[in-house]
Design a protein around this motif. Sequence first.
Motif, PDB file in Angstrom:
ATOM      1  N   ILE A 118      49.574  46.011  50.143  1.00 16.83           N
ATOM      2  CA  ILE A 118      49.439  44.612  49.753  1.00 16.83           C
ATOM      3  C   ILE A 118      49.572  44.465  48.237  1.00 16.83           C
ATOM      4  CG2 ILE A 118      47.963  44.041  51.711  1.00 16.83           C
ATOM      5  CD1 ILE A 118      45.582  44.102  49.729  1.00 16.83           C
ATOM      6  N   GLN A 119      49.778  45.606  47.564  1.00 15.80           N
ATOM      7  CA  GLN A 119      49.851  45.586  46.109  1.00 15.80           C
ATOM      8  C   GLN A 119      50.959  44.662  45.606  1.00 15.80           C
ATOM      9  OE1 GLN A 119      47.539  46.919  44.394  1.00 15.80           O
ATOM     10  NE2 GLN A 119      47.031  49.009  44.982  1.00 15.80           N
ATOM     11  N   SER A 120      52.103  44.669  46.284  1.00 17.20           N
ATOM     12  CA  SER A 120      53.216  43.846  45.814  1.00 17.20           C
ATOM     13  C   SER A 120      52.888  42.365  45.903  1.00 17.20           C
ATOM     14  CB  SER A 120      54.484  44.156  46.614  1.00 17.20           C
ATOM     15  OG  SER A 120      54.267  43.959  47.996  1.00 17.20           O
ATOM     16  N   SER A 121      52.164  41.972  46.943  1.00 18.12           N
ATOM     17  CA  SER A 121      51.754  40.570  47.073  1.00 18.12           C
ATOM     18  C   SER A 121      50.715  40.209  46.017  1.00 18.12           C
ATOM     19  CB  SER A 121      51.189  40.302  48.467  1.00 18.12           C
ATOM     20  OG  SER A 121      52.204  40.384  49.444  1.00 18.12           O
ATOM     21  N   LEU A 122      49.792  41.150  45.732  1.00 20.31           N
ATOM     22  CA  LEU A 122      48.786  40.915  44.696  1.00 20.31           C
ATOM     23  C   LEU A 122      49.460  40.729  43.336  1.00 20.31           C
ATOM     24  CD1 LEU A 122      46.012  43.555  45.535  1.00 20.31           C
ATOM     25  CD2 LEU A 122      45.917  41.094  45.910  1.00 20.31           C
ATOM     26  N   VAL A 123      50.432  41.594  43.050  1.00 20.22           N
ATOM     27  CA  VAL A 123      51.142  41.518  41.780  1.00 20.22           C
ATOM     28  C   VAL A 123      51.911  40.202  41.667  1.00 20.22           C
ATOM     29  CG1 VAL A 123      53.109  42.484  40.514  1.00 20.22           C
ATOM     30  CG2 VAL A 123      51.297  43.988  41.332  1.00 20.22           C
ATOM     31  N   ARG A 124      52.580  39.813  42.750  1.00 21.02           N
ATOM     32  CA  ARG A 124      53.314  38.546  42.714  1.00 21.02           C
ATOM     33  C   ARG A 124      52.339  37.377  42.543  1.00 21.02           C
ATOM     34  NH1 ARG A 124      55.486  34.475  46.073  1.00 21.02           N
ATOM     35  NH2 ARG A 124      57.497  33.749  45.278  1.00 21.02           N
ATOM     36  N   GLY A 125      51.207  37.436  43.224  1.00 20.76           N
ATOM     37  CA  GLY A 125      50.200  36.390  43.083  1.00 20.76           C
ATOM     38  C   GLY A 125      49.668  36.307  41.661  1.00 20.76           C
ATOM     39  N   ALA A 126      49.512  37.469  41.017  1.00 14.21           N
ATOM     40  CA  ALA A 126      49.042  37.501  39.631  1.00 14.21           C
ATOM     41  C   ALA A 126      50.066  36.879  38.692  1.00 14.21           C
ATOM     42  CB  ALA A 126      48.750  38.938  39.218  1.00 14.21           C
ATOM     43  N   LYS A 127      51.343  37.079  38.985  1.00  8.52           N
ATOM     44  CA  LYS A 127      52.389  36.460  38.173  1.00  8.52           C
ATOM     45  C   LYS A 127      52.420  34.956  38.397  1.00  8.52           C
ATOM     46  CE  LYS A 127      55.430  40.506  38.035  1.00  8.52           C
ATOM     47  NZ  LYS A 127      56.715  41.078  38.503  1.00  8.52           N
ATOM     48  N   LEU A 128      52.165  34.522  39.612  1.00 13.18           N
ATOM     49  CA  LEU A 128      52.068  33.088  39.883  1.00 13.18           C
ATOM     50  C   LEU A 128      50.898  32.488  39.111  1.00 13.18           C
ATOM     51  CD1 LEU A 128      52.686  33.232  43.732  1.00 13.18           C
ATOM     52  CD2 LEU A 128      54.157  32.021  42.112  1.00 13.18           C
ATOM     53  N   TYR A 129      49.791  33.200  39.043  1.00  8.98           N
ATOM     54  CA  TYR A 129      48.613  32.770  38.282  1.00  8.98           C
ATOM     55  C   TYR A 129      48.976  32.611  36.809  1.00  8.98           C
ATOM     56  CZ  TYR A 129      43.850  33.008  36.332  1.00  8.98           C
ATOM     57  OH  TYR A 129      42.678  32.750  35.658  1.00  8.98           O
ATOM     58  N   ASP A 130      49.833  33.491  36.327  1.00  5.57           N
ATOM     59  CA  ASP A 130      50.276  33.481  34.937  1.00  5.57           C
ATOM     60  C   ASP A 130      51.214  32.295  34.682  1.00  5.57           C
ATOM     61  OD1 ASP A 130      51.624  33.926  32.525  1.00  5.57           O
ATOM     62  OD2 ASP A 130      51.842  36.076  32.839  1.00  5.57           O
ATOM     63  N   LYS A 131      52.344  32.250  35.376  1.00  3.07           N
ATOM     64  CA  LYS A 131      53.337  31.200  35.126  1.00  3.07           C
ATOM     65  C   LYS A 131      54.163  31.012  36.397  1.00  3.07           C
ATOM     66  CE  LYS A 131      54.891  31.101  30.921  1.00  3.07           C
ATOM     67  NZ  LYS A 131      55.660  31.413  29.676  1.00  3.07           N
ATOM     68  N   TRP A 132      53.615  30.264  37.347  1.00  3.46           N
ATOM     69  CA  TRP A 132      54.196  30.162  38.687  1.00  3.46           C
ATOM     70  C   TRP A 132      55.619  29.626  38.688  1.00  3.46           C
ATOM     71  CZ3 TRP A 132      55.544  25.194  40.044  1.00  3.46           C
ATOM     72  CH2 TRP A 132      54.911  24.149  39.355  1.00  3.46           C
ATOM     73  N   TYR A 133      55.930  28.679  37.801  1.00  2.00           N
ATOM     74  CA  TYR A 133      57.268  28.077  37.832  1.00  2.00           C
ATOM     75  C   TYR A 133      58.354  29.059  37.393  1.00  2.00           C
ATOM     76  CZ  TYR A 133      55.580  26.952  33.085  1.00  2.00           C
ATOM     77  OH  TYR A 133      55.027  27.005  31.838  1.00  2.00           O
ATOM     78  N   LYS A 134      57.982  30.067  36.601  1.00  4.27           N
ATOM     79  CA  LYS A 134      58.942  31.104  36.244  1.00  4.27           C
ATOM     80  C   LYS A 134      59.194  32.034  37.440  1.00  4.27           C
ATOM     81  CE  LYS A 134      60.063  30.572  31.839  1.00  4.27           C
ATOM     82  NZ  LYS A 134      61.472  30.468  31.374  1.00  4.27           N
ATOM     83  N   VAL A 135      58.146  32.294  38.199  1.00  4.40           N
ATOM     84  CA  VAL A 135      58.264  33.194  39.349  1.00  4.40           C
ATOM     85  C   VAL A 135      59.170  32.606  40.419  1.00  4.40           C
ATOM     86  CG1 VAL A 135      57.009  34.370  41.201  1.00  4.40           C
ATOM     87  CG2 VAL A 135      55.985  34.190  38.923  1.00  4.40           C
ATOM     88  N   ILE A 136      58.993  31.318  40.705  1.00  9.63           N
ATOM     89  CA  ILE A 136      59.795  30.708  41.770  1.00  9.63           C
ATOM     90  C   ILE A 136      61.067  30.056  41.234  1.00  9.63           C
ATOM     91  CG2 ILE A 136      57.748  30.366  43.184  1.00  9.63           C
ATOM     92  CD1 ILE A 136      57.841  27.400  42.509  1.00  9.63           C
ATOM     93  N   LYS A 137      61.282  30.216  39.911  1.00 11.37           N
ATOM     94  CA  LYS A 137      62.520  29.781  39.262  1.00 11.37           C
ATOM     95  C   LYS A 137      62.797  28.280  39.429  1.00 11.37           C
ATOM     96  CE  LYS A 137      64.541  34.378  39.815  1.00 11.37           C
ATOM     97  NZ  LYS A 137      64.128  34.802  38.479  1.00 11.37           N
ATOM     98  N   VAL A 138      61.808  27.496  39.034  1.00 11.21           N
ATOM     99  CA  VAL A 138      61.984  26.044  38.991  1.00 11.21           C
ATOM    100  C   VAL A 138      61.579  25.572  37.592  1.00 11.21           C
ATOM    101  CG1 VAL A 138      61.536  25.737  41.449  1.00 11.21           C
ATOM    102  CG2 VAL A 138      59.628  25.564  39.815  1.00 11.21           C
ATOM    103  N   LYS A 139      61.931  24.351  37.265  1.00 13.55           N
ATOM    104  CA  LYS A 139      61.539  23.793  35.975  1.00 13.55           C
ATOM    105  C   LYS A 139      60.045  23.478  35.983  1.00 13.55           C
ATOM    106  CE  LYS A 139      66.020  21.788  34.767  1.00 13.55           C
ATOM    107  NZ  LYS A 139      66.759  20.542  34.414  1.00 13.55           N
ATOM    108  N   ALA A 140      59.422  23.662  34.848  1.00 16.27           N
ATOM    109  CA  ALA A 140      57.999  23.346  34.730  1.00 16.27           C
ATOM    110  C   ALA A 140      57.793  21.845  34.893  1.00 16.27           C
ATOM    111  CB  ALA A 140      57.471  23.791  33.376  1.00 16.27           C
ATOM    112  N   PRO A 141      56.646  21.428  35.435  1.00 13.99           N
ATOM    113  CA  PRO A 141      56.372  19.988  35.549  1.00 13.99           C
ATOM    114  C   PRO A 141      56.455  19.309  34.182  1.00 13.99           C
ATOM    115  CG  PRO A 141      54.783  21.269  36.807  1.00 13.99           C
ATOM    116  CD  PRO A 141      55.562  22.252  35.993  1.00 13.99           C
ATOM    117  N   LYS A 142      56.882  18.063  34.185  1.00 12.61           N
ATOM    118  CA  LYS A 142      56.992  17.314  32.930  1.00 12.61           C
ATOM    119  C   LYS A 142      55.750  16.479  32.648  1.00 12.61           C
ATOM    120  CE  LYS A 142      62.045  17.073  32.879  1.00 12.61           C
ATOM    121  NZ  LYS A 142      63.235  16.177  32.819  1.00 12.61           N
ATOM    122  N   LYS A 143      55.022  16.146  33.709  1.00  6.85           N
ATOM    123  CA  LYS A 143      53.791  15.372  33.534  1.00  6.85           C
ATOM    124  C   LYS A 143      52.586  16.303  33.527  1.00  6.85           C
ATOM    125  CE  LYS A 143      55.489  11.085  35.633  1.00  6.85           C
ATOM    126  NZ  LYS A 143      55.251  10.058  36.683  1.00  6.85           N
ATOM    127  N   ALA A 144      51.654  16.027  32.651  1.00  5.68           N
ATOM    128  CA  ALA A 144      50.469  16.867  32.527  1.00  5.68           C
ATOM    129  C   ALA A 144      49.685  16.922  33.827  1.00  5.68           C
ATOM    130  CB  ALA A 144      49.580  16.341  31.401  1.00  5.68           C
TER     131      ALA A 144
END
Length: 247
Positions: A30-56
Amino acid sequence: MRISIPLLFSAILVAGGVFAVPLPSVAEEIQSSLVRGAKLYDKWYKVIKVKAPKKAHPAYPKDKKYAKKAKSNWRCKECHGWDYMGKDGAYKSGKHSTGIKGIKGMAGADTAKIVAVLKDKNHLYGDKLDGDDLNDLALFVSKGQIAMDKFIDRKTKMPIGGNAAQGEVYFNTVCANCHRKDGTRPKDMGKSLGSQMGNPWEVMHKIVNGQPDEGMPGLRAFGTQPVLDIMAHIATLPKKKLKKPKK
């Protein structure tokens, strides 16, 4: 007989007198899922390759520093901290302080419960992340948090039990390929790795889990000691302010 790279690396660590956590079997992996989840915690929009939200983010305090910076205030770490303690940890004061509690209380919780929280009216990630994303992030929150105070001294900000000499060996053969031996690459970091140790909790999170949308490997599966050794070496590197490359 062919030996896999991870197994070989683990064997090298043990042979060198460094304790390495045994690699899990395929069924337990499950390490790979934990690592991916940790990256989502860091900057999820970079992980899933979408633009960051524009509204706060609506839940981010409007009187705080990053209230108008959606790229920042939609990141989980911005409210809950790199040490996962929110207002009770490193973010209890300073420019990242929000007064929001951390995620430590959710460690060990059922992932379905955590997913429900992520999708609720306060967090609003239900329409931002798909099922796999939510499950990976929930798995990290439940099973992947690092007990930072066990490994980092809050007063000195140094890794506890880190061996800088051994860390130099790891760094120069793995990390230096991208960061250079003096820790001054890539320049778009904005500051050298040596100066990054002012926030050792972020450094540990990224060494353990990797950097979102980059080729940086996460060392979670190899145990804690190599991470502490690398951090101890990074603390000895030059603390230079880097000039970002021209676009």
